[in-house]
Design a protein around this motif. Structure first.
Motif, PDB file in Angstrom:
ATOM      1  N   ALA A 180      39.827  -7.135 -61.888  1.00 25.58           N
ATOM      2  CA  ALA A 180      39.815  -6.282 -60.697  1.00 25.58           C
ATOM      3  C   ALA A 180      38.829  -5.130 -60.872  1.00 25.58           C
ATOM      4  CB  ALA A 180      41.215  -5.752 -60.415  1.00 25.58           C
ATOM      5  N   LEU A 181      38.793  -4.550 -62.056  1.00 23.02           N
ATOM      6  CA  LEU A 181      37.838  -3.465 -62.320  1.00 23.02           C
ATOM      7  C   LEU A 181      36.401  -3.964 -62.229  1.00 23.02           C
ATOM      8  CD1 LEU A 181      39.725  -1.750 -65.276  1.00 23.02           C
ATOM      9  CD2 LEU A 181      39.161  -0.653 -63.104  1.00 23.02           C
ATOM     10  N   LEU A 182      36.153  -5.170 -62.739  1.00 27.11           N
ATOM     11  CA  LEU A 182      34.809  -5.733 -62.665  1.00 27.11           C
ATOM     12  C   LEU A 182      34.412  -6.054 -61.230  1.00 27.11           C
ATOM     13  CD1 LEU A 182      34.795  -8.149 -65.739  1.00 27.11           C
ATOM     14  CD2 LEU A 182      33.325  -6.164 -65.420  1.00 27.11           C
ATOM     15  N   LYS A 183      35.349  -6.605 -60.470  1.00 29.53           N
ATOM     16  CA  LYS A 183      35.030  -7.053 -59.113  1.00 29.53           C
ATOM     17  C   LYS A 183      34.978  -5.910 -58.111  1.00 29.53           C
ATOM     18  CE  LYS A 183      36.304 -10.444 -55.603  1.00 29.53           C
ATOM     19  NZ  LYS A 183      37.116 -11.638 -55.280  1.00 29.53           N
ATOM     20  N   TYR A 184      35.945  -4.998 -58.197  1.00 32.84           N
ATOM     21  CA  TYR A 184      36.068  -3.961 -57.179  1.00 32.84           C
ATOM     22  C   TYR A 184      35.608  -2.587 -57.643  1.00 32.84           C
ATOM     23  CZ  TYR A 184      38.887  -7.554 -54.935  1.00 32.84           C
ATOM     24  OH  TYR A 184      39.318  -8.733 -54.379  1.00 32.84           O
ATOM     25  N   THR A 224      35.990   1.100 -59.777  1.00 30.42           N
ATOM     26  CA  THR A 224      37.059   2.095 -59.789  1.00 30.42           C
ATOM     27  C   THR A 224      37.089   2.833 -58.452  1.00 30.42           C
ATOM     28  OG1 THR A 224      35.568   3.719 -60.759  1.00 30.42           O
ATOM     29  CG2 THR A 224      36.883   2.407 -62.281  1.00 30.42           C
ATOM     30  N   PRO A 225      38.251   3.370 -58.057  1.00 28.53           N
ATOM     31  CA  PRO A 225      39.500   3.299 -58.819  1.00 28.53           C
ATOM     32  C   PRO A 225      40.292   2.027 -58.507  1.00 28.53           C
ATOM     33  CG  PRO A 225      39.815   4.665 -56.887  1.00 28.53           C
ATOM     34  CD  PRO A 225      38.380   4.222 -56.858  1.00 28.53           C
ATOM     35  N   VAL A 226      41.004   1.537 -59.516  1.00 29.26           N
ATOM     36  CA  VAL A 226      42.020   0.505 -59.353  1.00 29.26           C
ATOM     37  C   VAL A 226      43.336   1.139 -59.788  1.00 29.26           C
ATOM     38  CG1 VAL A 226      42.914  -1.656 -60.293  1.00 29.26           C
ATOM     39  CG2 VAL A 226      40.513  -1.492 -59.625  1.00 29.26           C
ATOM     40  N   PHE A 227      44.354   1.046 -58.938  1.00 27.31           N
ATOM     41  CA  PHE A 227      45.642   1.677 -59.215  1.00 27.31           C
ATOM     42  C   PHE A 227      46.631   0.627 -59.703  1.00 27.31           C
ATOM     43  CE2 PHE A 227      43.491   4.307 -56.128  1.00 27.31           C
ATOM     44  CZ  PHE A 227      43.731   5.601 -56.590  1.00 27.31           C
ATOM     45  N   ILE A 228      47.430   0.994 -60.707  1.00 27.80           N
ATOM     46  CA  ILE A 228      48.470   0.106 -61.231  1.00 27.80           C
ATOM     47  C   ILE A 228      49.806   0.808 -61.134  1.00 27.80           C
ATOM     48  CG2 ILE A 228      49.357  -1.167 -63.213  1.00 27.80           C
ATOM     49  CD1 ILE A 228      45.748  -0.326 -63.276  1.00 27.80           C
ATOM     50  N   HIS A 262      43.980   3.534 -62.987  1.00 32.28           N
ATOM     51  CA  HIS A 262      44.837   4.681 -62.733  1.00 32.28           C
ATOM     52  C   HIS A 262      46.291   4.188 -62.668  1.00 32.28           C
ATOM     53  CE1 HIS A 262      41.569   7.540 -61.480  1.00 32.28           C
ATOM     54  NE2 HIS A 262      40.958   6.384 -61.335  1.00 32.28           N
ATOM     55  N   PHE A 263      47.149   4.751 -63.506  1.00 34.33           N
ATOM     56  CA  PHE A 263      48.542   4.327 -63.548  1.00 34.33           C
ATOM     57  C   PHE A 263      49.414   5.330 -62.801  1.00 34.33           C
ATOM     58  CE2 PHE A 263      46.520   2.157 -67.006  1.00 34.33           C
ATOM     59  CZ  PHE A 263      47.112   0.899 -67.003  1.00 34.33           C
ATOM     60  N   THR A 264      50.362   4.814 -62.030  1.00 27.45           N
ATOM     61  CA  THR A 264      51.236   5.668 -61.228  1.00 27.45           C
ATOM     62  C   THR A 264      52.615   5.043 -61.140  1.00 27.45           C
ATOM     63  OG1 THR A 264      51.558   6.655 -59.041  1.00 27.45           O
ATOM     64  CG2 THR A 264      50.438   4.525 -59.120  1.00 27.45           C
ATOM     65  N   PRO A 318      44.785   4.528 -48.509  1.00 32.62           N
ATOM     66  CA  PRO A 318      44.842   3.229 -47.833  1.00 32.62           C
ATOM     67  C   PRO A 318      43.688   2.322 -48.264  1.00 32.62           C
ATOM     68  CG  PRO A 318      45.236   5.003 -46.286  1.00 32.62           C
ATOM     69  CD  PRO A 318      44.809   5.654 -47.560  1.00 32.62           C
ATOM     70  N   HIS A 319      43.990   1.022 -48.330  1.00 33.29           N
ATOM     71  CA  HIS A 319      43.023  -0.031 -48.661  1.00 33.29           C
ATOM     72  C   HIS A 319      42.620  -0.033 -50.136  1.00 33.29           C
ATOM     73  CE1 HIS A 319      42.779  -0.446 -44.329  1.00 33.29           C
ATOM     74  NE2 HIS A 319      42.334   0.802 -44.212  1.00 33.29           N
ATOM     75  N   SER A 320      43.211   0.827 -50.941  1.00 37.48           N
ATOM     76  CA  SER A 320      42.877   0.846 -52.365  1.00 37.48           C
ATOM     77  C   SER A 320      43.418  -0.401 -53.063  1.00 37.48           C
ATOM     78  CB  SER A 320      43.468   2.082 -53.044  1.00 37.48           C
ATOM     79  OG  SER A 320      42.904   3.264 -52.530  1.00 37.48           O
ATOM     80  N   VAL A 321      42.679  -0.891 -54.057  1.00 31.63           N
ATOM     81  CA  VAL A 321      43.147  -2.001 -54.877  1.00 31.63           C
ATOM     82  C   VAL A 321      44.317  -1.506 -55.723  1.00 31.63           C
ATOM     83  CG1 VAL A 321      42.554  -3.626 -56.704  1.00 31.63           C
ATOM     84  CG2 VAL A 321      40.873  -3.078 -54.925  1.00 31.63           C
ATOM     85  N   THR A 322      45.465  -2.165 -55.563  1.00 31.01           N
ATOM     86  CA  THR A 322      46.695  -1.735 -56.229  1.00 31.01           C
ATOM     87  C   THR A 322      47.338  -2.943 -56.898  1.00 31.01           C
ATOM     88  OG1 THR A 322      47.021  -0.030 -54.541  1.00 31.01           O
ATOM     89  CG2 THR A 322      48.928  -0.611 -55.915  1.00 31.01           C
ATOM     90  N   ILE A 323      47.673  -2.800 -58.158  1.00 29.64           N
ATOM     91  CA  ILE A 323      48.208  -3.917 -58.942  1.00 29.64           C
ATOM     92  C   ILE A 323      49.664  -3.640 -59.299  1.00 29.64           C
ATOM     93  CG2 ILE A 323      47.955  -5.259 -61.071  1.00 29.64           C
ATOM     94  CD1 ILE A 323      44.985  -4.533 -61.022  1.00 29.64           C
TER      95      ILE A 323
END
Length: 313
Positions: free
Chosen positions: A25-29, A31-35, A55-57, A65-70
């Motif tokens: 996900a980091l490679l494709k999209y 940062t930031p990627v949220f987990i 980014h961990f939460t 909104p629309h952020s990549v979230t795992i």
């Protein structure tokens, strides 16, 4: 000093999949990627991904909104899934397929009109997610004593599922108590229990017969790593859980001729190498690996991450 490494040990297929989802996900999209929550229960893994831009939460609050979230390997409740949709987040689900299978089984049992009993540890993120994935009445049971206190008729239609980081051995007594208590009880077959949890526990029992002390690599909040330490101690061998080589107390191994090392399902092999380096500071080390099962399981990644180097248009 002789050192014997348990086999199998360390990363399971579900953990490998979850970490790879974040990396891709980091490679494709970018940062930031949220987990949501730690992707797996291991500080070294989490810190490594954080350095790459993850980014961990603990909640979805504040994620744009629309952020990549795992979602982590432990899984989440339907409420969290709905919140993610409401916030218009781009969700990638890293829930371990073994956990997802438990969710599916629980929903099937509930749909057939049964009260579902979840055998697990209160407060564990996997348990919280599973409780929130199964509709209807779901009751958490942690031990045999709680089975006796269940406010259900003995002939009630009941089904059970288990936390994946508990093995067949961990749940055997609770399941026996349920079978003794309820005349209309069903549950998953033994082969549906998480293979990685069971195989690592079998390995540490074998290891305990060969060594004077056991060192388990893993995080203090890792259920399966803690259980490995407990099994070593129950086998009569002094056993210690540490995150890395810096936590190794020389007094633990000073008089040991043979040291056994294993690692929880969320502990990377680099941590095993780290504790071996710590042991070498005390003197020469002769390393061997115990005979054991070689795992070949692999879990499929989400389709959109099939190409790890593609970028967003």
């Amino acid at each position: 000093m002789q050192v014997i490494l348990a086999q199998p040990r360390g990363f399971c297929a579900g953990v490998v999949r979850a970490i790879e989802i974040v990396d891709r996900a980091l490679l494709k999209y970018g940062t930031p990627v949220f987990i949501r929550h730690e992707i797996v229960h291991n500080k070294h893994v989490v810190d490594g991904l954080r350095r790459k831009g993850a980014h961990f939460t603990e909640s979805l609050d504040g994620i744009p909104p629309h952020s990549v979230t795992i979602f982590s390997a432990h899984g989440v409740s339907r409420e969290v899934e709905a919140e993610a949709r409401d916030r218009q987040l781009h969700v990638l689900d890293a829930t371990c397929p073994m956990v997802a299978k438990i969710h599916h089984q629980g929903r099937q049992y509930a749909a057939s009109g049964r009260t579902v009993i979840l055998i697990g540890h209160a407060g564990h993120p996997e348990v919280e997610g599973t409780l929130g994935q199964i509709p209807g009445k779901v009751i958490l049971v942690q031990n045999e004593a709680e089975v006796a206190l269940l406010d259900l008729p003995d002939d009630a239609p009941v089904a059970y599922v288990t936390q994946t980081t508990l093995s067949v051995d961990d749940t055997r007594n609770v399941i026996a108590a349920l079978n003794k208590r309820f005349s209309n009880l069903i549950g998953p077959e033994t082969r549906d229990i998480c293979y990685a949890t069971q195989s690592r526990q079998i390995a540490v029992r074998k290891l305990a017969k060969l060594v004077d002390v056991i060192v388990v690599m893993g995080a203090s909040n890792s259920s399966n790593s803690n259980r490995l330490r407990e099994i070593g101690a129950e086998s009569g061998v002094p056993s210690y859980l540490i995150a890395d080589g810096s936590e190794l107390d020389p007094a633990w191994v000073r008089d040991a001729q043979v040291v056994g090392i294993t690692a929880g399902a969320s502990a990377p092999e680099a941590m095993v190498e780290d504790v071996l380096a710590a042991l070498r500071r005390f003197g020469p080390v002769d390393i061997s690996t115990m005979d054991g099962e070689i795992e070949h399981a692999e879990f499929r990644l989400p389709a959109e991450l099939a190409d790890p180097v593609s970028t967003v248009d």
